[in-house]
Scaffold this motif. Structure first.
Motif, short mmCIF file in Angstrom:
data_model
loop_
_atom_site.label_atom_id
_atom_site.label_comp_id
_atom_site.label_asym_id
_atom_site.label_seq_id
_atom_site.Cartn_x
_atom_site.Cartn_y
_atom_site.Cartn_z
N UNK A 136 10.79 -6.88 -33.13
CA UNK A 136 11.82 -6.33 -32.25
C UNK A 136 13.05 -5.89 -33.04
N UNK A 137 13.54 -6.78 -33.90
CA UNK A 137 14.74 -6.47 -34.68
C UNK A 137 14.46 -5.32 -35.66
N UNK A 138 13.30 -5.36 -36.33
CA UNK A 138 12.97 -4.33 -37.30
C UNK A 138 12.85 -2.96 -36.67
N UNK A 139 12.15 -2.86 -35.54
CA UNK A 139 11.99 -1.56 -34.87
C UNK A 139 13.33 -1.05 -34.36
N UNK A 140 14.15 -1.94 -33.80
CA UNK A 140 15.46 -1.53 -33.30
C UNK A 140 16.35 -1.05 -34.44
N UNK A 141 16.36 -1.76 -35.54
CA UNK A 141 17.17 -1.38 -36.69
C UNK A 141 16.75 -0.04 -37.24
N UNK A 142 15.44 0.18 -37.35
CA UNK A 142 14.94 1.45 -37.88
C UNK A 142 15.29 2.61 -36.96
N UNK A 143 15.08 2.40 -35.66
CA UNK A 143 15.37 3.48 -34.70
C UNK A 143 16.85 3.84 -34.70
N UNK A 144 17.70 2.83 -34.62
CA UNK A 144 19.14 3.09 -34.59
C UNK A 144 19.62 3.78 -35.87
N UNK A 145 19.08 3.34 -37.00
CA UNK A 145 19.48 3.96 -38.26
C UNK A 145 19.10 5.43 -38.31
N UNK A 146 17.89 5.75 -37.85
CA UNK A 146 17.45 7.14 -37.90
C UNK A 146 18.13 8.00 -36.84
N UNK A 147 18.76 7.35 -35.86
CA UNK A 147 19.56 8.09 -34.87
C UNK A 147 20.98 8.34 -35.36
N UNK A 148 21.31 7.79 -36.55
CA UNK A 148 22.62 8.05 -37.13
C UNK A 148 23.60 6.90 -37.05
N UNK A 149 23.17 5.76 -36.50
CA UNK A 149 24.05 4.60 -36.44
C UNK A 149 24.12 3.93 -37.81
N UNK A 150 25.26 3.33 -38.09
CA UNK A 150 25.45 2.63 -39.35
C UNK A 150 24.98 1.18 -39.22
N UNK A 151 24.02 0.78 -40.06
CA UNK A 151 23.49 -0.57 -40.05
C UNK A 151 24.09 -1.33 -41.22
#
Length: 220
Positions: A136-151
């Motif tokens: 859950x955390x990995x998929x969310x982190x990857x998706x948000x990052x590729x949408x342009x959010x800063x992780x």
């Protein structure tokens, strides 16, 4: 986000196949060592297969990291997809074992989870719960990052996640850690008698809070 679903699907297919291979190896090892009950039959002393098995465990993580790195489009997405692949692989590992040999018979069955740096013992539900969190955390982190959010890993998340991880690791390493003064043979003979489930869930909860906090990201 071009090709996100396709990349996640291909990564998942690889993980399904890799879990099959991993489970098959464990079936072979059970045959070699004539293991029907892990607590009773697991070897207590290192033998010629021990360093090979340690290398296999390390190589498994390298393979999962490699495919996650290839699938991601950003640095954070690569780490996120590595976590996703690791979690899915761990869950499917037990699914394939159930198909092959009918084990585990329940989520409460004891399993020898890992050997590095000392043996880890825990009920099957414990690694599966950790694996679900990684997915859950990995998929969310990857998706948000590729949408342009800063992780970013902030101090609060690092502190809470680190403490939670140490707590959870203690619960699965406790038998071996308590046997450390007796040397390698004592560590090999150490077996769990109870699982500190409440302590494990405390650690898991801290890691879950920290992981989701990081995975949400911040506007760039």
């Amino acid at each position: 986000m071009s090709g996100w679903r396709e990349r996640l699907l291909v990564l998942s297919l690889f993980t399904v196949a890799m879990a099959y291979v991993e489970s098959a190896v464990v079936v072979y090892l059970r045959q070699v060592y004539r293991i029907t009950d892990l607590l009773r039959d697991t070897p207590v002393r290192p033998d010629p297969l021990t360093p090979i098995e340690l290398g296999r465990e390390a190589s498994t993580l390298v393979m999962l990291f490699t495919v996650g790195w290839l699938a991601g489009r950003t640095h954070a997405a690569r780490w996120g997809l590595f976590l996703y692949a690791w979690g899915l692989w761990d869950i499917l590992y037990y699914v394939w074992l159930r198909v092959f040999i009918g084990w585990p018979t329940s989520l409460g069955d004891w399993d020898l989870l890992f050997l590095i740096p000392v043996p880890w013992w825990g009920p099957v539900w414990a690694p599966m719960l950790a694996a679900a969190l990684m997915m859950v955390v990995g998929a969310r982190m990857a998706r948000r990052s590729e949408e342009g959010w800063s992780i970013r890993l902030d101090g609060l998340s690092l502190g809470l996640g680190g403490v939670g991880a140490l707590i959870a690791l203690y619960t699965v390493m406790a038998p071996a850690l308590h046997a450390l003064p007796g040397g390698l043979e004592a560590i090999g003979r150490a077996r769990p008698t109870e699982f500190l489930w409440w302590l494990y869930l405390l650690g898991w909860g801290l890691v879950a809070f920290a992981g989701w906090r990081v995975a949400q990201g911040r506007p760039s």
